[in-house]
Design an enzyme around this catalytic site. Structure first.
Site, PDB file in Angstrom:
ATOM      1  N   ARG A  52       1.128  -1.031  -0.328  1.00  0.00           N
ATOM      2  CA  ARG A  52       0.002   0.071   0.173  1.00  0.00           C
ATOM      3  C   ARG A  52       0.557   1.230  -0.646  1.00  0.00           C
ATOM      4  O   ARG A  52       0.333   2.325  -0.660  1.00  0.00           O
ATOM      5  CB  ARG A  52      -0.895   0.169   1.091  1.00  0.00           C
ATOM      6  CG  ARG A  52      -1.323   1.044   1.172  1.00  0.00           C
ATOM      7  CD  ARG A  52      -3.029   1.311   2.375  1.00  0.00           C
ATOM      8  NE  ARG A  52      -2.807   0.738   3.518  1.00  0.00           N
ATOM      9  CZ  ARG A  52      -2.142   0.715   4.534  1.00  0.00           C
ATOM     10  NH1 ARG A  52      -1.067   2.132   4.443  1.00  0.00           N
ATOM     11  NH2 ARG A  52      -2.569   0.014   5.333  1.00  0.00           N
ATOM     12  N   TYR A 105     -17.467  16.332 -15.529  1.00  0.00           N
ATOM     13  CA  TYR A 105     -18.092  15.069 -15.498  1.00  0.00           C
ATOM     14  C   TYR A 105     -19.046  14.275 -14.106  1.00  0.00           C
ATOM     15  O   TYR A 105     -18.810  14.440 -13.493  1.00  0.00           O
ATOM     16  CB  TYR A 105     -16.676  13.960 -15.256  1.00  0.00           C
ATOM     17  CG  TYR A 105     -16.759  13.032 -15.256  1.00  0.00           C
ATOM     18  CD1 TYR A 105     -17.325  11.562 -15.888  1.00  0.00           C
ATOM     19  CD2 TYR A 105     -16.319  11.868 -13.957  1.00  0.00           C
ATOM     20  CE1 TYR A 105     -17.737  10.538 -16.091  1.00  0.00           C
ATOM     21  CE2 TYR A 105     -16.095  10.307 -14.065  1.00  0.00           C
ATOM     22  CZ  TYR A 105     -17.018   9.487 -14.904  1.00  0.00           C
ATOM     23  OH  TYR A 105     -17.378   8.758 -14.718  1.00  0.00           O
ATOM     24  N   LYS A 203      -8.809   5.867 -19.397  1.00  0.00           N
ATOM     25  CA  LYS A 203      -9.011   5.985 -20.249  1.00  0.00           C
ATOM     26  C   LYS A 203      -8.013   6.204 -21.719  1.00  0.00           C
ATOM     27  O   LYS A 203      -7.516   4.814 -21.791  1.00  0.00           O
ATOM     28  CB  LYS A 203      -9.501   7.537 -20.501  1.00  0.00           C
ATOM     29  CG  LYS A 203     -11.234   7.942 -19.031  1.00  0.00           C
ATOM     30  CD  LYS A 203     -12.252   6.831 -19.302  1.00  0.00           C
ATOM     31  CE  LYS A 203     -13.132   6.871 -18.341  1.00  0.00           C
ATOM     32  NZ  LYS A 203     -13.053   8.225 -17.827  1.00  0.00           N
TER      33      LYS A 203
HETATM   34  C1  LIG Z   1     -13.936   8.178 -16.298  1.00  0.00           C
HETATM   35  C2  LIG Z   1     -13.897  10.058 -15.772  1.00  0.00           C
HETATM   36  C3  LIG Z   1     -13.547  10.169 -14.448  1.00  0.00           C
HETATM   37  C4  LIG Z   1     -13.633   9.393 -13.804  1.00  0.00           C
HETATM   38  O1  LIG Z   1     -12.805   7.855 -13.384  1.00  0.00           O
HETATM   39  P1  LIG Z   1     -12.581   6.480 -13.392  1.00  0.00           P
HETATM   40  O2  LIG Z   1     -11.411   6.084 -13.923  1.00  0.00           O
HETATM   41  O3  LIG Z   1     -13.774   6.283 -13.904  1.00  0.00           O
HETATM   42  O4  LIG Z   1     -13.305   6.624 -11.911  1.00  0.00           O
HETATM   43  C5  LIG Z   1     -13.342  11.617 -14.266  1.00  0.00           C
HETATM   44  N1  LIG Z   1     -12.764  11.952 -14.894  1.00  0.00           N
HETATM   45  C6  LIG Z   1     -13.819  12.274 -16.179  1.00  0.00           C
HETATM   46  C7  LIG Z   1     -13.132  13.578 -17.634  1.00  0.00           C
HETATM   47  C8  LIG Z   1     -13.360  10.836 -16.977  1.00  0.00           C
HETATM   48  O5  LIG Z   1     -13.974  10.878 -18.244  1.00  0.00           O
END
Ligand SMILES: *Cc1c(COP(=O)(O)O)cnc(C)c1O
Length: 385
Positions: A52, A105, A203
């Site tokens: 951790r 978001y 992403k």
């Molecule tokens: C998906 C997303 C998040 C959140 O991220 P997770 O990995 O799903 O927790 C935050 N900001 C934006 C712009 C996103 O597209």
């Protein structure tokens, strides 16, 4: 490996990832271990005690993230929202106030409105491209952060990073930039004045729709130390395999983003000329209200394209149901093209609030497939509508 000496693509492949000193392994091993043998009481080898607190695979990713964003410290988390939560706990206290985007978001909005608010953090949502509105929302002495997202999810609005940084610093507040949509290949907020960068590495950084992860990159060491303390104290770290997958994705970030941008630019043009489409939201279009600002702070305009249907919500949902190559799914930034209806899917948590998105909106995450195949798929889905 420092960012002053090497280009972006070199850093993406090598930063934090020197060949393993023991075996020569070119790719950093997955240190799938929770704990580490110590040579004597109080003498952990190389500083590793418990995963951790520290793990070599995660460290490699963290070093790479810091290099790509041009920051002093990179920290990897189990998700983008885990990174956001850790940042809020580290820099805000009950009674503090933050300014958030009028079209944040959905998950970020929910974190503020349903979670952070219950422990006493107040927030105001304003359109961040309206600097007078941002200034008017400031509560001197209480506003700790401007939380920016640019381009925003899913409306692709653009915020002026240097202008917001100037405003935040004028009031001794910090500027946070969620750089998920642009990725550091297209936009580097720290060089433009941001104090912290947030990512959903799920992403574009991961890029293959196979891992959930998040990141923070701090511009200076003091904040980096503080965030490192909270990362360990709150414990929302990602696992070593997740870190490895994310690093594997990052190596091709530059070539993937170039193709995402090529395809998205062409698709935006196609949609612009389609009679079923009422409006195309893409910062690369000269008609986009944030185009000039985007052109100043981004090298290209990204792979996300949203559009509104002349036939309203019903038609938007129909189009989402009809594509074959564009997969109907949440998330974004992977090599495969995705389509979704934000109002009913990713942004349902903002329904009924000031942050509700238009019901005739469709969001595309344009992948890196053959452009003609993508255009043909959109054509059959729109043509039938
Ligand atoms: C998906 C997303 C998040 C959140 O991220 P997770 O990995 O799903 O927790 C935050 N900001 C934006 C712009 C996103 O597209």
């Amino acid at each position: 490996m420092s960012a002053d000496q090497h280009g972006f693509d070199t850093l993406a492949i090598h930063a934090g990832q020197e060949p393993d000193p023991r075996t020569g392994a070119v790719v950093p091993p997955i240190y799938q271990t929770s704990t580490y043998a110590q040579d004597a009481v109080g003498s952990p080898r190389l500083g590793y005690e418990y995963s951790r607190s520290g793990n070599p695979t995660r460290d490699a990713l963290q070093e790479c993230l810091a290099a790509l964003e041009g920051g002093r410290r990179g920290l990897a988390f189990a998700s983008g929202l885990a990174a956001e939560d850790t940042l809020l706990r580290a820099v805000c206290r009950p009674g503090d106030h933050v300014v958030i985007p009028g079209d944040a978001y959905g998950g970020t909005f929910r974190l503020f409105a349903k979670v952070a608010e219950t422990w006493g953090l107040d927030w105001t949502a304003v359109p961040l491209d309206d600097l007078d509105a941002v200034r008017a929302a400031f509560r001197p002495g209480h506003t700790r952060l401007i939380w920016a997202e640019t381009p925003t999810n899913p409306l692709l609005n653009i915020a002026d990073i240097p202008a917001l940084a100037g405003l935040a610093h004028e009031y001794d507040a910090m500027l946070v930039v969620d750089n998920t949509f642009a990725s550091p290949y297209l936009q580097q907020p720290i060089a433009l004045g941001a104090d912290v960068v947030v990512h959903s590495t799920t992403k574009y950084l991961g890029g293959h729709s196979d891992v959930i992860g998040g990141a923070l990159v701090a511009a200076d060491d003091g904040l980096g130390d503080e965030l490192t303390f909270y990362q360990n104290a709150m414990g929302a770290v990602g696992g070593p395999f997740d870190a490895w997958l994310t690093m594997r994705g990052i190596k091709t970030l530059g070539v993937r983003m170039d193709r995402h941008c090529d395809n998205a630019e062409r698709i935006a043009q196609y949609l612009l000329s389609h009679r079923a489409v009422a409006e195309v939201l893409y910062p690369g279009l000269e008609s986009h209200p944030g185009h000039e600002t985007a052109a100043k702070q981004m090298s290209r305009f990204g792979g996300m394209v949203s559009f509104r249907l002349a036939g309203g919500a019903e038609q938007a949902i129909d189009v989402c149901n009809r594509t074959k190559l564009f997969i109907l799914a949440e998330s974004l930034g992977g090599v495969e093209s995705l389509i979704e209806h934000p109002g009913q899917m990713t942004h349902l948590s903002a329904a009924g609030s000031a942050l509700e998105v238009p019901s005739d909106l469709v969001r595309l995450s344009v992948g890196i497939e053959t452009l003609e195949d993508l255009l043909a798929d959109l054509d059959q889905a729109l043509g039938a509508s």
